[in-house]
Write an enzyme that holds these catalytic residues in place. Structure first.
Site, PDB file in Angstrom:
ATOM      1  CG  ASN A   9      -1.709   1.220   1.426  1.00  0.00           C
ATOM      2  OD1 ASN A   9      -1.823   2.038   0.513  1.00  0.00           O
ATOM      3  ND2 ASN A   9      -2.280   1.383   2.611  1.00  0.00           N
ATOM      4  CE  LYS A  11      -0.086   3.353   4.702  1.00  0.00           C
ATOM      5  NZ  LYS A  11       0.065   3.455   6.135  1.00  0.00           N
ATOM      6  CG  HIS A  95      -5.672   2.232   5.431  1.00  0.00           C
ATOM      7  ND1 HIS A  95      -5.171   3.205   6.253  1.00  0.00           N
ATOM      8  CD2 HIS A  95      -4.693   1.309   5.298  1.00  0.00           C
ATOM      9  CE1 HIS A  95      -3.927   2.886   6.584  1.00  0.00           C
ATOM     10  NE2 HIS A  95      -3.610   1.749   6.019  1.00  0.00           N
ATOM     11  CD  GLU A  97      -2.703   5.801   6.662  1.00  0.00           C
ATOM     12  OE1 GLU A  97      -2.759   5.786   5.417  1.00  0.00           O
ATOM     13  OE2 GLU A  97      -1.776   5.262   7.305  1.00  0.00           O
ATOM     14  CD  GLU A 167      -3.470  -2.305   7.552  1.00  0.00           C
ATOM     15  OE1 GLU A 167      -2.370  -2.553   7.075  1.00  0.00           O
ATOM     16  OE2 GLU A 167      -4.110  -1.277   7.294  1.00  0.00           O
ATOM     17  N   GLY A 173       2.600   2.580  10.661  1.00  0.00           N
ATOM     18  CA  GLY A 173       3.547   3.662  10.443  1.00  0.00           C
ATOM     19  C   GLY A 173       4.280   4.100  11.698  1.00  0.00           C
ATOM     20  CB  SER A 213       5.344  -1.352  11.901  1.00  0.00           C
ATOM     21  OG  SER A 213       4.920  -0.018  12.070  1.00  0.00           O
TER      22      SER A 213
HETATM   23  P1  PGA Z   1       2.915   0.445   7.613  1.00  0.00           P
HETATM   24  O1  PGA Z   1       1.464   0.627   6.969  1.00  0.00           O
HETATM   25  O2  PGA Z   1       3.461  -0.865   7.088  1.00  0.00           O
HETATM   26  O3  PGA Z   1       3.699   1.632   7.131  1.00  0.00           O
HETATM   27  O4  PGA Z   1       2.755   0.437   9.079  1.00  0.00           O
HETATM   28  C1  PGA Z   1       0.569  -0.449   6.833  1.00  0.00           C
HETATM   29  C2  PGA Z   1      -0.741   0.047   6.286  1.00  0.00           C
HETATM   30  O5  PGA Z   1      -1.154   1.144   6.647  1.00  0.00           O
HETATM   31  O6  PGA Z   1      -1.398  -0.636   5.471  1.00  0.00           O
END
Ligand code: PGA
Length: 251
Positions: A9, A11, A95, A97, A167, A173, A213
Site C-alpha cells: 500500500n 498511500k 483503511h 487513515e 491492522e 507507520g 509496520s
Molecule cells: P505500515 O502501513 O506498514 O507503514 O505500518 C501499513 C498500512 O497502513 O497498510
C-alpha cells in the site's frame, strides 16, 4: 487452500516516474515467486499505467479507496465504474487513515462494501483497534463491532473475493508491530467470528492478512502464524528490496 497474499500500500507516495520505476523493480525481482499473490496499490492517477505495466506479470493492481456512491456530485471521489473502465476491480476499504482522517464511519464503509459486491470487486477490508482500546482490553470488542457494522450485514460472502486486513492502528507507520502471538490471537478471533456468522468453510477459506509496520526482519515470524495469510505493507513497500524480502518470507 487459503490464498496467501502480500500487498504493498503506497498511500500518497510516489509520482508517476517513481511509481513506474518501483513497479519495474518489483516485476524484475518477483519473477518466479509462487509462494503468494502479489498486489501493489499506487495512487489513483497512476492506476491505469500501473495496470498496463503489470499485464502479463504476476502482479495485481489494487485501488486504495473507492466511493460509497455510484456517481454524481462527489468532488474528488472515484467510482466503481471508473475503476472498472480501467480494469481495476480490487480495492482497499476502511483503511484506518480513511476512518480517522477522512471520518469514514462503518455506515459509509458498508455502502462501499455493498457497491463493490454488486460490481463483483475484490475487497481488502481493513479493521483494527487503536491504542486506547488495546490498553483498556477492548481490542476484541472493537474488532467485533467493526465486523458487525460492516461485512456481517451481508447474508453471504465469497471468501475468494474478500481479504480481511487486521491492522492495529497503533502499529501503522509507528514502527511498533503487533508481536506474532498478538497477531495470531486476533486473526484466530476474526476467523472464529466468520465461522459463527457464515460457515466453517467460509472461515477456513478466508484470507486474513496482517498490516502494521511489517519489516523484512519481522515478517517471517508474523507470517508463520497459522491464521496469518500474508501482509498489507505500507512503508516497507516503498523500497523494492524490502518489499521483496517480505514477500519471500511467506512459506
Ligand atoms: P505500515 O502501513 O506498514 O507503514 O505500518 C501499513 C498500512 O497502513 O497498510
Amino acid at each position: 487452500m487459503r490464498r496467501k497474499i502480500v500487498a504493498g500500500n503506497w498511500k500518497m507516495n510516489n509520482d508517476l516516474n517513481q511509481s513506474m520505476s518501483l513497479i519495474d523493480s518489483v516485476i524484475e525481482n518477483s519473477a518466479g515467486i509462487t509462494n503468494c499473490e502479489l498486489y501493489l496499490s499506487p495512487s489513483f492517477p497512476f492506476l491505469r499505467d500501473s495496470k498496463i505495466k503489470c499485464e502479463h506479470t504476476n502482479i495485481k493492481v489494487l485501488a486504495q479507496n473507492v466511493s460509497h456512491l455510484e456517481k454524481g456530485a462527489l468532488t474528488g471521489d472515484v467510482s466503481c465504474d471508473m475503476l472498472k473502465s480501467i480494469n481495476i476491480n480490487s480495492v482497499i476499504i476502511g483503511h484506518s487513515e480513511r476512518r480517522t482522517i477522512f471520518k469514514e464511519n462503518d455506515d459509509i464503509l458498508l455502502k462501499k462494501i455493498e457497491l463493490c459486491v454488486k460490481n463483483n470487486f475484490e475487497i481488502f477490508l481493513c479493521i483494527g483497534e487503536d491504542l486506547e482500546s488495546r490498553n483498556s482490553n477492548k481490542e476484541f470488542s472493537v474488532i467485533e463491532d467493526q465486523l458487525n457494522n460492516t461485512i456481517f450485514n451481508l447474508n453471504d460472502i465469497n471468501p475468494k473475493k474478500l481479504i480481511i486486513a487486521y491492522e492495529p492502528v497503533w502499529a501503522i507507520g509507528t514502527g511498533l508491530s503487533a508481536n506474532p502471538s498478538q497477531a495470531q490471537e486476533m486473526h484466530n478471533f476474526i476467523r472464529e467470528k466468520f465461522k459463527v456468522k457464515f460457515s466453517e468453510s467460509i472461515s477456513d477459506n478466508l484470507t486474513i492478512i496482517y498490516g502494521g509496520s511489517v519489516k523484512p526482519e519481522t515478517a517471517k515470524d508474523i507470517f508463520d502464524q497459522p491464521d496469518v495469510d500474508g501482509g498489507l505493507i505500507g512503508g516497507a513497500s516503498l523500497k523494492h528490496s524490502d518489499f521483496i524480502k517480505i514477500v519471500k518470507s511467506i512459506t
